[in-house]
Scaffold this motif. Sequence first.
Motif, mmCIF file in Angstrom:
data_model
loop_
_atom_site.group_PDB
_atom_site.id
_atom_site.type_symbol
_atom_site.label_atom_id
_atom_site.label_comp_id
_atom_site.label_asym_id
_atom_site.label_seq_id
_atom_site.Cartn_x
_atom_site.Cartn_y
_atom_site.Cartn_z
ATOM 1 N N GLY A 68 0.919 -1.412 0.132
ATOM 2 C CA GLY A 68 -0.100 -0.068 -0.127
ATOM 3 C C GLY A 68 1.224 1.429 0.070
ATOM 4 O O GLY A 68 0.077 2.026 -0.273
ATOM 5 N N TRP A 69 2.000 1.139 0.379
ATOM 6 C CA TRP A 69 2.786 2.312 0.623
ATOM 7 C C TRP A 69 3.086 2.549 -1.313
ATOM 8 O O TRP A 69 3.488 1.751 -2.284
ATOM 9 C CB TRP A 69 4.050 2.095 1.217
ATOM 10 C CG TRP A 69 4.344 1.958 2.456
ATOM 11 C CD1 TRP A 69 3.208 1.927 3.316
ATOM 12 C CD2 TRP A 69 5.048 3.043 3.626
ATOM 13 N NE1 TRP A 69 3.094 1.929 4.310
ATOM 14 C CE2 TRP A 69 4.615 2.444 3.963
ATOM 15 C CE3 TRP A 69 6.062 3.653 2.982
ATOM 16 C CZ2 TRP A 69 5.778 3.576 5.613
ATOM 17 C CZ3 TRP A 69 6.250 4.559 3.887
ATOM 18 C CH2 TRP A 69 6.122 4.126 5.636
ATOM 19 N N GLU A 70 3.699 3.840 -1.298
ATOM 20 C CA GLU A 70 4.417 4.713 -2.468
ATOM 21 C C GLU A 70 5.864 3.819 -2.508
ATOM 22 O O GLU A 70 6.356 4.834 -1.939
ATOM 23 C CB GLU A 70 3.951 5.617 -2.636
ATOM 24 C CG GLU A 70 2.579 6.241 -3.792
ATOM 25 C CD GLU A 70 2.713 7.580 -4.270
ATOM 26 O OE1 GLU A 70 3.390 8.487 -4.303
ATOM 27 O OE2 GLU A 70 1.384 7.881 -5.182
ATOM 28 N N TRP A 71 6.107 3.715 -3.647
ATOM 29 C CA TRP A 71 7.622 3.378 -4.277
ATOM 30 C C TRP A 71 8.325 4.164 -5.935
ATOM 31 O O TRP A 71 7.561 3.524 -6.095
ATOM 32 C CB TRP A 71 8.026 1.864 -4.140
ATOM 33 C CG TRP A 71 7.281 1.397 -2.717
ATOM 34 C CD1 TRP A 71 6.508 0.758 -2.558
ATOM 35 C CD2 TRP A 71 8.352 0.619 -1.582
ATOM 36 N NE1 TRP A 71 6.142 -0.267 -1.238
ATOM 37 C CE2 TRP A 71 7.693 0.064 -0.591
ATOM 38 C CE3 TRP A 71 9.696 1.322 -1.557
ATOM 39 C CZ2 TRP A 71 7.308 -0.540 0.297
ATOM 40 C CZ3 TRP A 71 10.380 0.044 -0.713
ATOM 41 C CH2 TRP A 71 9.670 -0.368 0.541
ATOM 42 N N CYS A 98 10.335 5.683 -0.128
ATOM 43 C CA CYS A 98 8.647 5.766 -0.260
ATOM 44 C C CYS A 98 8.219 6.696 1.149
ATOM 45 O O CYS A 98 8.503 7.177 1.582
ATOM 46 C CB CYS A 98 9.079 3.810 0.295
ATOM 47 S SG CYS A 98 9.468 3.657 1.673
ATOM 48 N N ARG A 99 6.262 6.400 0.620
ATOM 49 C CA ARG A 99 5.597 7.047 1.581
ATOM 50 C C ARG A 99 4.652 6.442 1.832
ATOM 51 O O ARG A 99 4.307 5.318 0.680
ATOM 52 C CB ARG A 99 5.870 8.166 0.722
ATOM 53 C CG ARG A 99 5.390 8.691 -0.329
ATOM 54 C CD ARG A 99 5.068 10.095 -0.775
ATOM 55 N NE ARG A 99 4.585 10.212 -1.976
ATOM 56 C CZ ARG A 99 4.565 11.541 -2.770
ATOM 57 N NH1 ARG A 99 5.353 12.005 -2.680
ATOM 58 N NH2 ARG A 99 4.077 11.225 -4.104
ATOM 59 N N PRO A 100 3.925 6.836 2.383
ATOM 60 C CA PRO A 100 2.580 5.435 2.947
ATOM 61 C C PRO A 100 1.282 5.755 1.910
ATOM 62 O O PRO A 100 0.915 5.307 1.895
ATOM 63 C CB PRO A 100 2.351 5.921 4.207
ATOM 64 C CG PRO A 100 3.342 7.194 4.647
ATOM 65 C CD PRO A 100 4.118 7.127 4.044
ATOM 66 N N SER A 101 1.319 7.057 1.285
ATOM 67 C CA SER A 101 -0.232 7.530 0.343
ATOM 68 C C SER A 101 0.929 8.872 -0.297
ATOM 69 O O SER A 101 2.631 9.104 -0.643
ATOM 70 C CB SER A 101 -0.859 8.326 1.224
ATOM 71 O OG SER A 101 -0.938 8.938 2.425
ATOM 72 N N ALA A 102 0.256 9.101 -1.984
ATOM 73 C CA ALA A 102 0.766 10.220 -2.527
ATOM 74 C C ALA A 102 0.561 11.459 -2.076
ATOM 75 O O ALA A 102 1.418 12.285 -1.964
ATOM 76 C CB ALA A 102 -0.210 9.879 -3.661
ATOM 77 N N ASP A 103 -0.367 11.804 -1.049
ATOM 78 C CA ASP A 103 0.077 13.053 -0.183
ATOM 79 C C ASP A 103 0.260 12.696 1.337
ATOM 80 O O ASP A 103 0.664 13.801 2.310
ATOM 81 C CB ASP A 103 -1.653 13.396 -0.034
ATOM 82 C CG ASP A 103 -2.801 12.310 1.174
ATOM 83 O OD1 ASP A 103 -1.826 10.553 1.143
ATOM 84 O OD2 ASP A 103 -3.242 12.586 1.589
ATOM 85 N N ALA A 104 1.252 11.941 1.276
ATOM 86 C CA ALA A 104 2.235 11.929 2.169
ATOM 87 C C ALA A 104 2.675 12.269 2.671
ATOM 88 O O ALA A 104 3.791 12.763 1.380
ATOM 89 C CB ALA A 104 1.771 10.701 3.243
ATOM 90 N N TRP A 106 7.955 11.404 2.210
ATOM 91 C CA TRP A 106 8.378 10.758 2.579
ATOM 92 C C TRP A 106 8.818 10.515 3.947
ATOM 93 O O TRP A 106 9.290 11.323 4.579
ATOM 94 C CB TRP A 106 9.695 11.097 1.576
ATOM 95 C CG TRP A 106 9.741 12.235 -0.123
ATOM 96 C CD1 TRP A 106 9.597 12.910 -0.477
ATOM 97 C CD2 TRP A 106 8.891 11.189 -1.416
ATOM 98 N NE1 TRP A 106 8.424 12.652 -2.004
ATOM 99 C CE2 TRP A 106 9.090 11.892 -2.625
ATOM 100 C CE3 TRP A 106 9.042 9.687 -0.610
ATOM 101 C CZ2 TRP A 106 8.637 10.881 -3.369
ATOM 102 C CZ3 TRP A 106 8.032 9.172 -2.605
ATOM 103 C CH2 TRP A 106 7.937 9.429 -3.424
#
Length: 201
Positions: A68-71, A98-104, A106
């Motif tokens: 579910g994280w963004e890489w 990487c980050r938990p979501s697109a609006d979170a 890094w």
Amino acid sequence: MTAQDLGRWEPASPNEVRELMAAVDAPWWIAGGYAIEFAVGEPFREHADIDILLLRRDQLAAQQALPGWEWWAADPPGVLRPWAVGEILPARVHDVWCRPSADAPWRLQFMLDESDGEDWVSRHHPRIRRPLKDIGFVNADGIPYLAPEIQLMYKANGARPKDELDFAAMLPKLEAPQRRWLREAMALAYGERPWMARLAD
């Protein structure tokens, strides 16, 4: 994604990294400035991000542990692009954000390095190698971190101001074998570097 719209960083703490990486069934090490800080034994500068060394052969292990994280892969010469689930990154790609979501913000940066059987191998020269069991330590909180001489070898090439701070803080604590290894590794990887003269036994 270009340098203008990379987004902000709120790096995970080393303790958060330990928790996030608990499900990763592969070796990993805190790298970068935190690795030097752990070796020095006390904080001495701020950290804008947090680096985690992972062997290239284990690259999917971290991706699978954080579903579910963004890489995003840093494709040379420095453009970030999405890293698809299950994609094997090409050898030219060494950094992953990487980050938990697109609006979170890094949270983690992974550095991919090479291996050969039970040996770690530097991507800068195949003769720079050492057994995997000997490339790091574990601090009092149970966090694995990269041996300082290996981290300094990578920092020696660019020697940014923060790298100079790290070298100066670590230099008095380097033992003779570490100094020799670092000098020899820098010579193989880059040729002559200013730090070499300061590493005399």
